[in-house]
Write a protein that holds these residues in place. Structure first.
Motif, mmCIF file in Angstrom:
data_model
loop_
_atom_site.group_PDB
_atom_site.id
_atom_site.type_symbol
_atom_site.label_atom_id
_atom_site.label_comp_id
_atom_site.label_asym_id
_atom_site.label_seq_id
_atom_site.Cartn_x
_atom_site.Cartn_y
_atom_site.Cartn_z
ATOM 1 N N ASP A 92 182.568 36.244 -30.896
ATOM 2 C CA ASP A 92 183.278 36.021 -32.153
ATOM 3 C C ASP A 92 184.032 34.695 -32.135
ATOM 4 N N LEU A 93 184.630 34.355 -30.991
ATOM 5 C CA LEU A 93 185.358 33.096 -30.899
ATOM 6 C C LEU A 93 184.422 31.900 -31.033
ATOM 7 N N ARG A 94 183.248 31.980 -30.406
ATOM 8 C CA ARG A 94 182.273 30.894 -30.549
ATOM 9 C C ARG A 94 181.799 30.793 -32.005
ATOM 10 N N ARG A 95 181.565 31.935 -32.645
ATOM 11 C CA ARG A 95 181.158 31.911 -34.048
ATOM 12 C C ARG A 95 182.245 31.268 -34.909
ATOM 13 N N ASP A 96 183.496 31.611 -34.628
ATOM 14 C CA ASP A 96 184.610 31.068 -35.403
ATOM 15 C C ASP A 96 184.723 29.563 -35.207
ATOM 16 N N ILE A 97 184.547 29.112 -33.963
ATOM 17 C CA ILE A 97 184.589 27.673 -33.697
ATOM 18 C C ILE A 97 183.490 26.960 -34.474
ATOM 19 N N CYS A 98 182.290 27.507 -34.458
ATOM 20 C CA CYS A 98 181.183 26.899 -35.208
ATOM 21 C C CYS A 98 181.493 26.859 -36.704
ATOM 22 N N ALA A 99 182.041 27.945 -37.217
ATOM 23 C CA ALA A 99 182.349 28.011 -38.651
ATOM 24 C C ALA A 99 183.375 26.957 -39.047
ATOM 25 N N GLN A 100 184.343 26.688 -38.152
ATOM 26 C CA GLN A 100 185.390 25.731 -38.472
ATOM 27 C C GLN A 100 184.971 24.285 -38.258
ATOM 28 N N VAL A 101 184.071 24.058 -37.305
ATOM 29 C CA VAL A 101 183.755 22.690 -36.900
ATOM 30 C C VAL A 101 182.503 22.142 -37.584
ATOM 31 N N LEU A 102 181.492 22.983 -37.798
ATOM 32 C CA LEU A 102 180.212 22.478 -38.294
ATOM 33 C C LEU A 102 180.266 22.132 -39.782
ATOM 34 N N ASN A 103 179.813 20.935 -40.089
ATOM 35 C CA ASN A 103 179.620 20.555 -41.493
ATOM 36 C C ASN A 103 178.218 20.016 -41.710
ATOM 37 N N ALA A 104 177.353 20.189 -40.693
ATOM 38 C CA ALA A 104 175.947 19.802 -40.774
ATOM 39 C C ALA A 104 175.092 21.067 -40.639
ATOM 40 N N PRO A 105 173.846 21.024 -41.101
ATOM 41 C CA PRO A 105 172.987 22.213 -41.054
ATOM 42 C C PRO A 105 172.407 22.462 -39.657
ATOM 43 N N MET A 123 187.591 15.663 -30.915
ATOM 44 C CA MET A 123 186.767 14.993 -31.917
ATOM 45 C C MET A 123 185.379 14.704 -31.355
ATOM 46 N N GLN A 124 185.304 14.366 -30.071
ATOM 47 C CA GLN A 124 184.007 14.127 -29.434
ATOM 48 C C GLN A 124 183.168 15.402 -29.426
ATOM 49 N N ALA A 125 183.815 16.534 -29.127
ATOM 50 C CA ALA A 125 183.096 17.809 -29.135
ATOM 51 C C ALA A 125 182.592 18.143 -30.532
ATOM 52 N N ALA A 126 183.421 17.911 -31.541
ATOM 53 C CA ALA A 126 183.019 18.197 -32.920
ATOM 54 C C ALA A 126 181.822 17.346 -33.325
ATOM 55 N N ARG A 127 181.836 16.066 -32.937
ATOM 56 C CA ARG A 127 180.700 15.196 -33.265
ATOM 57 C C ARG A 127 179.431 15.677 -32.567
ATOM 58 N N ALA A 128 179.572 16.082 -31.302
ATOM 59 C CA ALA A 128 178.402 16.545 -30.553
ATOM 60 C C ALA A 128 177.831 17.824 -31.149
ATOM 61 N N MET A 129 178.686 18.725 -31.587
ATOM 62 C CA MET A 129 178.209 19.953 -32.207
ATOM 63 C C MET A 129 177.444 19.657 -33.483
#
Length: 249
Positions: free
Chosen positions: A45-58, A19-25
């Motif tokens: 691709d894995l980093r892109r997938d992580i960003c797609a799943q975690v990011l909800n900010a622009p 959760m801390q990582a998600a907030r920092a991203m």
């Protein structure tokens, strides 16, 4: 002022994101993603997938080509020059995308503190404030995958590299040895008698592969499987733990 956050993202499984990582991203203004060539496109691709799943900010995501280390000549000098080149690329990206300052994030496999050079590269940017978000290491993923404790009862653990194991053999006084960054199968230099091994590749990923057993039997199996997996995927990331037999269990 540039604030650089190094975010440990585990070993490729989006479920490893804390959760801390998600907030920092989501708090970052910019996330830089390195490209390491076609043979390692899965990692991008894995980093892109992580960003797609975690990011909800622009948050802006920018990819850049990672400098290649010169494998010829002196190892230490080659690594230092490689780190200088990476730091130079970071400076270029910061100047281009965050000219007025802001919050930059880099997604680091495992944890930035364990056999990863991102912190050492960041030291080359003295005008940047650095903070770290801890991540799950390949060592933790390995012991979890095999359901084993890291250390024997009241015993010691030594973490080393394939290069050092091949050069110096079993570390003196160690009960358990964890080997990272092994470009081959350095365990083959050891007398396998009384040693057990737990090996894992692509830990946390869909193609995860595991082997374990007495080293005398498991070594050729791991070597063959490792070669086959590397040929199939074009790259491999693996780690292994070895333990000497002890009468106290």
């Amino acid at each position: 002022m540039i604030e650089l956050t190094l975010i440990g993202i585990g070993t490729g499984n989006p479920d490893h994101i804390t959760m801390q990582a998600a907030r920092a991203m989501n708090a970052a203004d910019l996330i830089l993603i390195p490209r390491k060539g076609e043979s390692k496109s899965d990692l991008v691709d894995l980093r892109r997938d992580i960003c797609a799943q975690v990011l909800n900010a622009p948050v802006r995501i920018v990819e850049f080509d990672m400098p290649v280390r010169d494998a010829e000549g002196d190892y230490a000098r080659g690594v230092h020059e490689w780190h200088d080149a990476i730091a130079a690329v970071w400076r270029e990206q910061i100047a281009l995308h965050l000219p007025g300052g802001g919050r930059l994030a880099l997604l680091v496999w495992g944890d930035p503190s364990l056999y990863d050079s991102t912190l050492r590269i960041a030291e080359r940017l003295p005008d940047v404030k650095v903070q770290v978000v801890a991540g799950i290491t390949s060592l933790q993923a390995l012991t979890a995958a095999h359901a084993i404790p890291l250390n024997p009862l009241a015993g010691s653990v030594t973490i080393t590299t394939g290069r050092l194991l091949r050069a110096h053999g079993w570390p003196k006084g160690a009960d358990t040895v964890v080997v990272m960054l092994d470009g081959g199968c350095a365990f083959e230099v050891l007398d396998p008698a009384g040693i057990a091994i737990w090996w894992g590749a692509y830990l946390g990923m869909a193609q995860e592969a595991l082997e374990c057993g007495p080293l005398v039997h498991a070594a050729p199996i791991i070597a063959e499987r490792r070669a086959e997996l590397r040929a199939r995927h074009g790259w491999i990331m693996d780690v292994y733990l070895m333990r000497k037999e002890q009468s106290d269990g």
